[in-house]
Design an enzyme around this catalytic site. Structure first.
Site, PDB file in Angstrom:
ATOM      1  N   ASP A   1       0.839  -1.192   0.000  1.00 46.15           N
ATOM      2  CA  ASP A   1       0.000   0.000   0.000  1.00 46.15           C
ATOM      3  C   ASP A   1       0.880   1.250   0.000  1.00 46.15           C
ATOM      4  OD1 ASP A   1      -2.690   1.242   0.364  1.00 46.15           O
ATOM      5  OD2 ASP A   1      -1.783   1.957   2.228  1.00 46.15           O
TER       6      ASP A   1
ATOM      7  N   GLU B   1       1.480  -0.639  -5.172  1.00 46.33           N
ATOM      8  CA  GLU B   1       0.455   0.362  -5.431  1.00 46.33           C
ATOM      9  C   GLU B   1       1.183   1.690  -5.449  1.00 46.33           C
ATOM     10  OE1 GLU B   1      -3.277   2.850  -3.624  1.00 46.33           O
ATOM     11  OE2 GLU B   1      -1.505   2.297  -2.508  1.00 46.33           O
TER      12      GLU B   1
END
Length: 542
Positions: free
Chosen positions: A214, A277
């Site tokens: 993330d 990401e």
């Protein structure tokens, strides 16, 4: 407190039939947003046991792996992306044994499992942050500006809106690029590095096959934390390098993690991966995250954000393939996820356009990610009442220069069966209300219907596995009229009509799969508006 397993032995490993070295290079990976996938205990929230019970559905869909969004111990200030304990499962989703059972079952079904890791920030309930002295060593704290330190240290804004700084009772300020409940870690501290390496080993020992990182672009901030100079900073993300995102220093972290993943894989006879990401302003900068000594995949958000126009799509595809090919990596295509408007709605052409976009994506070289529910053709839910929304950006959001705060619309729980909510999601209600008109979209309603979107996905994924020309490899553009894309893979021609009306072409071969009914009149094929068609063509040399 970290939970313990009742049976600590690692889950059996998936052999990955049909996937040789570099399984991720052409894998189709399905994102499970855990709280909205399947509810096993009737509390209205999806959980790990519910997800495990539905894994046969994903095997039959034809995907290669499952990515699970965070299920760690968390106050849920941002849907679990505010982690209080990286080694424990939040009771909302089950316990560590449930996670172990899910991984084992997935591997028995020949599915790999990828889990989220959240390294840019933790929850403000994390033990490190709750210790005032430890917090100031392992998070980004700074004195304020102004005569009495009453002003934030710089002009950075939270992605969710408002200042990216919150003042403490001591008078200093801590950085949170997202919600105030998500303080940013200080990656200059070696203890932070050591902790995340230990967390990765913990989950690898439990049997996971990789990590989706993330905010992989966010851990390192520019020296001195310089001002940006203007507001509306959330709109700059992915468009330019910012002092808090996509700094070159993040790549040293990813190189360390690649060594960890490769070393673990060699020791245990497995291939485990890292997925970035990362929002980067160009395809070339995104490719830096997937250099041979960094992560294995990076989501292609330029493709996700491309308008439904032939020239724009071709430009993004060309730039993406050129950039990843230059570093020897596959391109990782994606159309929807838990943070963006579902592409059935976002592309503006309804279900027809969404189906066409999916077939285009699955015909391109590389790997692809699917977001739960897109195989059902689910639209964005745009009329959720304000009192049920939970996206923190909704409460700060665009009014304070951040995101629009409407991510809840793509997170509405899945419809599995039945004529009324909760459509088989669970025995009770659902944490977000489902539309009353979703009965025709349930899994049960679409199964066996050859015209349904679910059966289109199943067929496309079955063909993708069967046809050697799909997946990783090359492609060649072919001449096509304005508004139409045409490219070949070995044994296959893909045509995409991005126009709203029919287009005639010389018939290239026999249709294998089409997102909309195609008509072939002798030597002429009529491509419907907003359609994608896969054609069987002779392989070179035959």
């Amino acid at each position: 407190m970290t939970q313990e397993l009742t049976s600590p032995s690692p889950a059996p490993q998936v052999p990955g039939p049909g996937r040789g070295p570099g399984w991720w290079r052409d894998a189709v990976i399905y994102q499970v947003y855990v709280r909205s996938f399947a509810d096993s205990d009737g509390d209205g929230v999806g959980d790990l046991r519910g997800a495990r019970e539905r894994l046969p559905y994903l095997r039959d869909l034809g995907v290669d792996a499952v990515w699970l969004t965070p299920f760690y111990a968390s106050p849920q200030a941002d849907g679990g992306y505010d982690v209080a304990d990286y080694r424990a499962v939040d009771p909302l989703f089950g316990n560590l044994q449930d996670a172990d059972d899910l991984i084992r079952t997935a591997h028995e079904l020949d599915l790999r499992v990828i889990v989220d890791i959240v390294p840019n920030h933790t929850s403000d309930r994390h033990p490190w942050f709750r210790d005032p002295e430890l917090a100031r060593q392992r998070y980004v704290f700074r004195p304020g500006k102004g005569e009495h330190g009453e002003l934030p240290p710089n002009d950075w804004e939270s992605v969710f809106g408002g200042p990216a700084w919150t003042r403490t009772d001591r008078g200093d300020w801590y950085l949170h690029l997202f919600a105030p409940e998500q303080p940013d870690l200080d990656w200059d501290n070696p203890d932070v590095h050591a902790e995340f390496e230990a967390v990765m080993r913990f989950w690898l020992d439990l049997g996971v096959d990789g990590f989706r990182v993330d905010v992989a672009h966010g851990m390192v901030k520019a020296s001195g934390l310089p001002d940006i100079g203007h507001g509306q900073q959330a709109k700059l993300i992915g468009n330019q390098v910012l002092p808090f995102f996509d700094q070159d220093g993040v790549h040293a972290i990813h190189r360390t993690w690649r060594r960890l993943l490769d070393g673990y894989g060699e020791t245990h006879g497995r291939q485990v991966i890292g997925v970035a990401e990362a929002w980067a302003p160009t395809a070339e900068r995104l490719a830096l995250y997937v250099r041979p000594d960094e992560l294995h995949q990076a989501f292609n958000f330029q493709f996700l954000n491309a308008p439904w126009q032939a020239d724009a799509l071709r430009a993004v595809i060309d730039a993406s393939l050129a950039a990843t090919t230059s570093v020897g990596a596959p391109t990782t295509w994606v159309l929807s996820n838990h943070d963006v408007v579902r592409h059935t709605t976002r592309l503006g052409g309804g279900l027809a356009r969404a189906r066409a976009a999916t077939l285009l994506m699955l015909a391109l070289p590389g790997s692809a990610y699917l977001y739960q529910g897109e195989e059902l053709g689910l639209p964005e839910v745009t009329d959720l009442p304000d009192d049920v929304r939970q996206d923190p950006a909704f409460f700060r959001g665009s009014r304070a220069g951040g995101q629009d705060g409407f991510r809840d619309g793509c997170r509405v729980p899945l419809p599995w069966s039945g004529e009324a909510p909760p459509y088989g999601f669970g025995a009770g209600s659902s944490w977000l209300p489902q539309p009353a008109d979703w009965a025709p979209l349930t899994v049960d309603a679409q199964t066996g219907d050859p015209d349904s979107t679910l059966e289109l996905y199943r067929t496309a994924l079955r063909l993708r596995r069967r046809l050697p020309g799909l997946g990783d490899g090359g492609m060649s553009w072919q001449p096509a009229p304005d508004g139409v894309l045409a490219f070949t893979r070995p044994g296959l021609l893909c045509t995409v009509n991005t126009l709203p009306h029919d287009v005639e072409l010389p018939s290239p071969g026999a249709p294998l799969l089409s997102s909309a009914p195609v008509t072939v009149n002798g030597s002429v094929a009529v491509l419907p508006g907003d359609s994608c068609i896969w054609w069987a063509i002779p392989t070179a040399g035959r």
